[in-house]
Design an enzyme around this catalytic site. Structure first.
Site: not given
Ligand code: F6R
Length: 618
Positions: A2, A27, A74, A100-101, A491, A495, A498, A514, A613
């Protein structure tokens, strides 16, 4: 996870709390709320939905108070709802808390309080904190100036789990208390006003003087000063840090979304990450300078590298495996940080342990790092967040100078993490004598060209926008590649899923036969990343395998490359570099592709559903 804000000063708190919350919406955005002390009474306004819902509700209400806390949520405990939104108060409304937590022992604490007649209103773990604070305040022996701090210290001693907290109380109009454990919290120092926030961008419009709270520290903010304490109540004397970030870099600067802005900033971010680590003697002779981290002989002698991280950072780690093995000829294990501590890993203190995290606050990544550290491993952190928990607990830090990454989907953090890995691998290769001097120099020269090559991809992005407008409705998208291209496929698929919510998967191209090829049918889009010249024939066979089963194929390859003209329906090209450096460039069109698909579908790429995030919970 959060976002938390707090203000104490002589201006109205509400507009400041809301504007800071806007910067923290990444967040969490399922509900938002504020609590402001106004005429001896704490006024709480909180609502389900994005911050804009709360802002509209408050548009016609004047709350003149100059002390308050705010929250954007969140959900973890209890669905998103008005009642579960923060702030939470005790029953009398004397104390308000934002959190937050996760409080892991909240059920035990709740039972304890309920047995003593306390009535709960929400399903959250946070509410126990408000009641406990009130409980210890009312039952405390000390009725003086320190009674709120004492109640806070006592409360914290009972909490298990993680928290950053903002606390106000109606008997104390002159102070705001905050604390942290395993979650970020920053105190901003103004003139006759002070702030708290979960992240730096929220504070930048007001101040650049900052205290990063350390683990298990508290701060008591008054209008004219701030006192720092340990959780055992000892006062801490520490100079504040100064933040250099440009305020523009934490705003959208005319782009439709933060994600688009951040994709477009990659040429600069790559250059900012690379340039300070180079020493240029002449155009011919450029070397890597790692004064910031001393790589001693133990690095040259290490037998293994372990890389860990989550999500995109984990994918950067997979590219890292190929990079280190290619240049420095050292075995690499890449571990998903969220699994690491559960599988009883073999940790050798002589191994090099690299922890990757954009935010430096991801709970699983920190837990993996702490476990490795406990077993004697030396930690090298690659992170974008100065002052983050990771940066403070690691032994060595390599910063990605990407600037703030606000959009949930990681883009410039990924490419700059890769840049750090390339620099590290080349330096290590030099130390281990696994790279001929000519090859080293040539590779460094090619790295120097990467930022400009990234810009060339970005200036031609309409091509990708057009492709996305044709393809965004596909139900199934598979990314295939070999070696470095496989890592980029992982990756790219993340992208796309998500932010566009399209079912996408990545496969090592040789693995298709396979099993996974059974999924391919008419209507499947297969995106083949093809930058490994030595394996072109192989990937062409894989493309034939899928197109003969009805898939439409799009290829990412080098400018001027003709090998795919007859096998692919669409070809996207990137400027030519060595195939070992290709991930730095090949991911960029695929980030753009995911972004434009999301926009075509009407999604908000900055705030994808169910995601936030910074994942500071397990
Ligand atoms: C995907 C994304 C997440 C972060 C993951 C780790 O686009 O942003 O998969 O990469 O949550 O986050 P960090 O790098 O902040 O530890």
């Amino acid at each position: 996870m959060c976002g938390i804000t707090g203000y104490i000063g002589y201006h109205e708190a509400t507009p400041r709390l809301l504007s800071m919350l806007q910067k923290l919406e990444y967040r969490g955005y399922d509900s938002a709320g504020i609590a402001v002390l106004d005429n001896d009474e704490i006024v709480v306004r909180k609502m389900k939905g994005p911050l804009s819902v709360l802002e509209s509700a408050l548009a016609n209400e004047k709350i003149p108070g100059t002390l308050g806390i705010g929250h954007t949520r969140w959900a973890t405990h209890g669905e998103p709802s008005d009642i579960n939104a923060h702030p939470h108060t005790d029953i009398s409304g004397f104390i308000a808390v934002v959190h937050n937590g996760i409080i892991e022992n909240y059920i035990k604490l709740k039972n304890y309080l309920q047995e003593r007649g306390v009535v709960f209103r929400s399903e959250t773990d946070t509410e126990v904190i408000a009641h406990l604070l009130n409980f210890y305040y009312r039952n405390g022996k000390n009725r003086g100036q320190n009674s709120l701090l004492d109640a806070a210290l006592k409360t914290l001693s009972k909490l298990e789990g993680s928290y950053s907290l903002g606390i106000i109380a109606s008997d104390f109009p002159d102070r705001l208390i905050c604390a942290r454990k395993d979650n970020p919290l920053i105190v901003g120092l103004g003139e006759n006003e002070n702030y708290i926030a979960s992240d730096v961008p929220a504070l930048l419009p007001y101040t650049r003087n900052i205290h990063f709270l350390n683990e298990r520290e508290l701060a008591v903010l008054y209008r004219d000063h701030v006192d720092l304490f340990t959780e055992s109540g000892e006062k801490i004397i520490r100079e504040p840090s100064s933040i250099e970030w440009d305020i523009k870099s934490a705003e959208k600067s005319g782009y439709a979304h933060f994600m688009l802005k951040e994709i477009n900033e990659q040429d600069k971010a790559l250059s900012d990450t690379l340039s300070p680590r180079l020493i240029k003697k002449s155009n011919e002779s450029i070397t890597i300078n790692f004064d910031e981290i001393k790589l001693d002989d133990s690095w040259a002698e290490a037998k293994k590298i372990v890389i860990t991280g989550c999500g995109t950072a984990y994918h950067a780690g997979i590219v890292g495996k190929y990079i280190f093995e290619h240049f420095a000829r050292i075995p690499v294990e890449v571990d998903i940080a969220s699994e690491y501590r559960y599988r009883n890993p073999l940790i050798n203190p002589n191994d090099i342990f690299i922890v990757m995290s954009q935010s430096g606050e991801t709970a699983d990544t920190l837990a993996a790092m702490r476990l490795a550290k406990k077993h004697g491993a030396k930690i090298l952190a690659i992170t974008n967040a100065v002052g983050s928990t990771l940066s403070r607990e690691a032994d060595l830090i390599l910063y990605t100078w990407a600037g703030p990454e606000i959009a949930v989907a990681s883009t410039k953090a990924f490419t700059t993490q890769l840049m750090c890995l390339y620099l590290l691998a080349l330096r290590l290769a030099e130390l281990r004598k696994t790279i001929p001097d000519r090859e080293y120099k040539r590779t460094v020269r090619l790295l120097v060209k990467i930022p400009e090559q990234a810009r060339n991809i970005l200036v031609n992005q309409e091509v990708i926008q057009k492709l996305a407008s044709k393809q965004f409705n596909k139900n199934k998208v598979f990314f295939i590649g070999r070696l470095f291209d496989y890592a980029v496929s992982l990756e790219s698929a993340l992208k796309l899923k998500e932010i566009s919510y399209t079912h996408s998967e990545a496969f090592a191209a040789g693995e298709l036969k396979h099993g996974a090829i059974a999924l391919v049918d008419k209507g499947t889009l297969v995106i083949a990343i093809a930058t490994q010249e030595a394996l072109f024939e192989k990937i062409i066979s894989n493309i034939r395998e899928v197109s003969s089963r009805g898939a439409e194929v799009m290829v990412i390859t080098w400018e001027g490359e003709r090998a795919f003209d007859t096998v692919a329906a669409e070809i996207i090209t990137i400027p030519k570099t060595d195939s070992s450096l290709s991930p730095l460039l090949s991911i960029i069109p695929l980030q753009l592709f995911a972004y434009y698909c999301a926009v075509q579908k009407g999604n908000d790429p900055d705030k994808p559903r169910n995601l936030a995030k910074s994942v500071t919970v397990e």
